[in-house]
Design a protein around this motif. Structure first.
Motif, PDB file in Angstrom:
ATOM      1  N   ALA A 120       0.822  -1.211   0.000  1.00  0.00           N
ATOM      2  CA  ALA A 120       0.000   0.000   0.000  1.00  0.00           C
ATOM      3  C   ALA A 120       0.857   1.262   0.000  1.00  0.00           C
ATOM      4  CB  ALA A 120      -0.937  -0.005   1.209  1.00  0.00           C
ATOM      5  N   THR A 121       2.036   1.166   0.589  1.00  0.00           N
ATOM      6  CA  THR A 121       2.918   2.339   0.670  1.00  0.00           C
ATOM      7  C   THR A 121       4.077   2.268  -0.316  1.00  0.00           C
ATOM      8  OG1 THR A 121       4.278   1.317   2.402  1.00  0.00           O
ATOM      9  CG2 THR A 121       2.358   2.616   3.112  1.00  0.00           C
ATOM     10  N   LEU A 122       4.128   1.195  -1.115  1.00  0.00           N
ATOM     11  CA  LEU A 122       5.248   1.027  -2.033  1.00  0.00           C
ATOM     12  C   LEU A 122       5.329   2.174  -3.036  1.00  0.00           C
ATOM     13  CD1 LEU A 122       7.590  -0.581  -3.204  1.00  0.00           C
ATOM     14  CD2 LEU A 122       5.942  -1.941  -4.501  1.00  0.00           C
ATOM     15  N   GLN A 123       4.186   2.545  -3.626  1.00  0.00           N
ATOM     16  CA  GLN A 123       4.177   3.624  -4.610  1.00  0.00           C
ATOM     17  C   GLN A 123       4.717   4.922  -4.018  1.00  0.00           C
ATOM     18  OE1 GLN A 123       3.090   3.673  -7.962  1.00  0.00           O
ATOM     19  NE2 GLN A 123       3.969   5.732  -7.915  1.00  0.00           N
ATOM     20  N   GLU A 124       4.261   5.250  -2.827  1.00  0.00           N
ATOM     21  CA  GLU A 124       4.701   6.488  -2.181  1.00  0.00           C
ATOM     22  C   GLU A 124       6.189   6.449  -1.863  1.00  0.00           C
ATOM     23  OE1 GLU A 124       3.853   8.990   1.964  1.00  0.00           O
ATOM     24  OE2 GLU A 124       2.504   7.373   1.334  1.00  0.00           O
ATOM     25  N   ARG A 125       6.667   5.315  -1.412  1.00  0.00           N
ATOM     26  CA  ARG A 125       8.089   5.208  -1.044  1.00  0.00           C
ATOM     27  C   ARG A 125       8.988   5.278  -2.274  1.00  0.00           C
ATOM     28  NH1 ARG A 125       8.515   0.535   3.513  1.00  0.00           N
ATOM     29  NH2 ARG A 125      10.700   1.176   3.393  1.00  0.00           N
ATOM     30  N   VAL A 126       8.572   4.647  -3.363  1.00  0.00           N
ATOM     31  CA  VAL A 126       9.366   4.708  -4.596  1.00  0.00           C
ATOM     32  C   VAL A 126       9.399   6.136  -5.139  1.00  0.00           C
ATOM     33  CG1 VAL A 126       9.472   3.971  -6.999  1.00  0.00           C
ATOM     34  CG2 VAL A 126       9.046   2.288  -5.208  1.00  0.00           C
ATOM     35  N   ASP A 127       8.241   6.803  -5.117  1.00  0.00           N
ATOM     36  CA  ASP A 127       8.205   8.190  -5.579  1.00  0.00           C
ATOM     37  C   ASP A 127       9.111   9.082  -4.733  1.00  0.00           C
ATOM     38  OD1 ASP A 127       6.440   7.602  -7.602  1.00  0.00           O
ATOM     39  OD2 ASP A 127       4.647   8.180  -6.468  1.00  0.00           O
ATOM     40  N   ARG A 128       9.101   8.859  -3.434  1.00  0.00           N
ATOM     41  CA  ARG A 128       9.931   9.679  -2.549  1.00  0.00           C
ATOM     42  C   ARG A 128      11.415   9.433  -2.804  1.00  0.00           C
ATOM     43  NH1 ARG A 128       7.287   8.916   1.734  1.00  0.00           N
ATOM     44  NH2 ARG A 128       8.431   7.140   2.577  1.00  0.00           N
ATOM     45  N   VAL A 129      11.770   8.168  -3.025  1.00  0.00           N
ATOM     46  CA  VAL A 129      13.169   7.843  -3.317  1.00  0.00           C
ATOM     47  C   VAL A 129      13.615   8.507  -4.614  1.00  0.00           C
ATOM     48  CG1 VAL A 129      14.687   5.958  -4.058  1.00  0.00           C
ATOM     49  CG2 VAL A 129      13.304   5.698  -2.012  1.00  0.00           C
ATOM     50  N   MET A 130      12.763   8.499  -5.633  1.00  0.00           N
ATOM     51  CA  MET A 130      13.132   9.114  -6.908  1.00  0.00           C
ATOM     52  C   MET A 130      13.297  10.625  -6.762  1.00  0.00           C
ATOM     53  SD  MET A 130      11.179   7.062  -9.982  1.00  0.00           S
ATOM     54  CE  MET A 130       9.504   7.290  -9.346  1.00  0.00           C
ATOM     55  N   GLN A 131      12.417  11.264  -5.992  1.00  0.00           N
ATOM     56  CA  GLN A 131      12.521  12.711  -5.813  1.00  0.00           C
ATOM     57  C   GLN A 131      13.766  13.085  -5.019  1.00  0.00           C
ATOM     58  OE1 GLN A 131      10.682  15.120  -7.261  1.00  0.00           O
ATOM     59  NE2 GLN A 131       9.736  13.413  -8.379  1.00  0.00           N
ATOM     60  N   VAL A 132      14.093  12.297  -4.012  1.00  0.00           N
ATOM     61  CA  VAL A 132      15.313  12.558  -3.229  1.00  0.00           C
ATOM     62  C   VAL A 132      16.547  12.400  -4.110  1.00  0.00           C
ATOM     63  CG1 VAL A 132      16.752  11.683  -1.353  1.00  0.00           C
ATOM     64  CG2 VAL A 132      14.296  11.970  -1.001  1.00  0.00           C
ATOM     65  N   THR A 133      16.577  11.352  -4.928  1.00  0.00           N
ATOM     66  CA  THR A 133      17.708  11.136  -5.824  1.00  0.00           C
ATOM     67  C   THR A 133      17.805  12.249  -6.858  1.00  0.00           C
ATOM     68  OG1 THR A 133      17.442   8.742  -5.560  1.00  0.00           O
ATOM     69  CG2 THR A 133      18.802   9.491  -7.384  1.00  0.00           C
ATOM     70  N   LEU A 134      16.660  12.674  -7.387  1.00  0.00           N
ATOM     71  CA  LEU A 134      16.654  13.756  -8.365  1.00  0.00           C
ATOM     72  C   LEU A 134      17.220  15.044  -7.759  1.00  0.00           C
ATOM     73  CD1 LEU A 134      13.771  14.579 -10.817  1.00  0.00           C
ATOM     74  CD2 LEU A 134      14.929  16.399  -9.618  1.00  0.00           C
ATOM     75  N   GLY A 135      16.782  15.363  -6.552  1.00  0.00           N
ATOM     76  CA  GLY A 135      17.281  16.569  -5.901  1.00  0.00           C
ATOM     77  C   GLY A 135      18.767  16.505  -5.637  1.00  0.00           C
ATOM     78  N   ARG A 136      19.250  15.334  -5.209  1.00  0.00           N
ATOM     79  CA  ARG A 136      20.685  15.180  -4.940  1.00  0.00           C
ATOM     80  C   ARG A 136      21.509  15.307  -6.210  1.00  0.00           C
ATOM     81  NH1 ARG A 136      20.349  10.754  -2.419  1.00  0.00           N
ATOM     82  NH2 ARG A 136      20.821   9.332  -4.137  1.00  0.00           N
ATOM     83  N   GLU A 137      21.035  14.715  -7.300  1.00  0.00           N
ATOM     84  CA  GLU A 137      21.767  14.792  -8.560  1.00  0.00           C
ATOM     85  C   GLU A 137      21.774  16.215  -9.122  1.00  0.00           C
ATOM     86  OE1 GLU A 137      23.534  12.451 -10.017  1.00  0.00           O
ATOM     87  OE2 GLU A 137      23.078  11.004  -8.428  1.00  0.00           O
ATOM     88  N   MET A 138      20.665  16.930  -8.989  1.00  0.00           N
ATOM     89  CA  MET A 138      20.624  18.305  -9.485  1.00  0.00           C
ATOM     90  C   MET A 138      21.509  19.217  -8.644  1.00  0.00           C
ATOM     91  SD  MET A 138      18.949  18.369 -12.245  1.00  0.00           S
ATOM     92  CE  MET A 138      18.994  20.142 -12.422  1.00  0.00           C
ATOM     93  N   ASP A 139      21.595  18.946  -7.349  1.00  0.00           N
ATOM     94  CA  ASP A 139      22.507  19.733  -6.508  1.00  0.00           C
ATOM     95  C   ASP A 139      23.945  19.582  -6.977  1.00  0.00           C
ATOM     96  OD1 ASP A 139      20.513  20.760  -4.936  1.00  0.00           O
ATOM     97  OD2 ASP A 139      20.698  19.236  -3.363  1.00  0.00           O
TER      98      ASP A 139
END
Length: 243
Positions: A120-139
């Protein structure tokens, strides 16, 4: 008696010639004859200009490489092949931010997909991981951009400070020598204005490059965000099919 004015004129012309030769108006000559404070300003501006061009060249090459890698990855991603195979190939050692986002999402998927009670929380957790990775890479990609912005906005004022300081010294020398001839005034003014020129040489490329590279980074960031949303949609459909 008639020879005296001629002799005086000869001495004056000779002295003027010595004064003219004594001042080297080349760029190196202007630097060497400048005041210590003006020299420090010139050296700082030259360093800023050198580092600015280093950043410009590095960022230009980097953006071309990242877009090329993104094109190759998207071709492989949308080719219809297995995502697990693609993850094994690029997920463990990503070469670019898009591969890093994909790898982080797949690792999170594999880590919790088989566990009970977490789908039930897999979708939310995957989305959060992708956004965190995106922010780190853009930094990482946006590093050194602050330096370009600072040089573009402040270098003209640093050069102007050197110019004002140099002109103040020139006026002080004029007042001390009580000689206002152009041969005496021109070298000091030229040294001072050289600092302003160096400030503009550093600021103009930095300002243009900052605007251009920032635009490219924004487009690339939007491309990464679009990929994250598309991959998130694929995961959501996969979860709906398993329910």
């Amino acid at each position: 008696m008639p020879t005296a004015p001629a002799a005086l004129g000869s001495v004056t012309a000779t002295q003027f010639g010595v004064d003219a030769v004594a001042h080297d108006l080349s760029m190196w000559g202007l630097f060497m004859s400048a005041d210590l404070i003006v020299k420090v300003v010139m050296i700082a501006l030259l360093f800023a200009s050198f580092w600015t061009w280093t950043i410009i060249i590095n960022k230009t090459i980097l953006m071309r490489k990242l877009n090329r890698h993104a094109n190759n990855f998207e071709d492989a991603f949308w080719s219809g092949g297995s995502l697990d195979t693609l993850f094994e190939r690029v997920g463990t050692r990503p070469r670019d931010p898009m591969s890093a986002i994909f790898g982080a999402a797949m690792r999170e998927w594999r880590r919790i997909a088989g566990k009970n009670g977490v789908k039930a929380t897999l979708q939310e957790r995957v989305d959060r991981v992708m956004q965190v990775t995106l922010g780190r890479e853009m930094d990482k990609l946006e590093r050194s951009m602050t330096f370009l912005a600072s040089v573009g906005s402040n270098a003209p004022f640093v050069g102007l400070f050197g110019t004002v300081w140099g002109i103040m010294n020139s006026f002080s020398s004029i007042a001390a020598s009580k000689n206002t001839s152009l041969a005496v005034v021109a070298p000091g003014i030229a040294e001072a204005l050289f600092a302003t020129a160096l400030g503009l040489i550093a600021a103009i490329p930095a300002s243009i490059a900052y605007n251009k590279i920032s635009s490219e980074l924004n487009r690339y960031g939007n491309r990464l965000d679009s990929f994250s949303n598309e991959f998130g949609s694929i995961i959501a459909r996969q979860l709906d099919e398993e329910r």
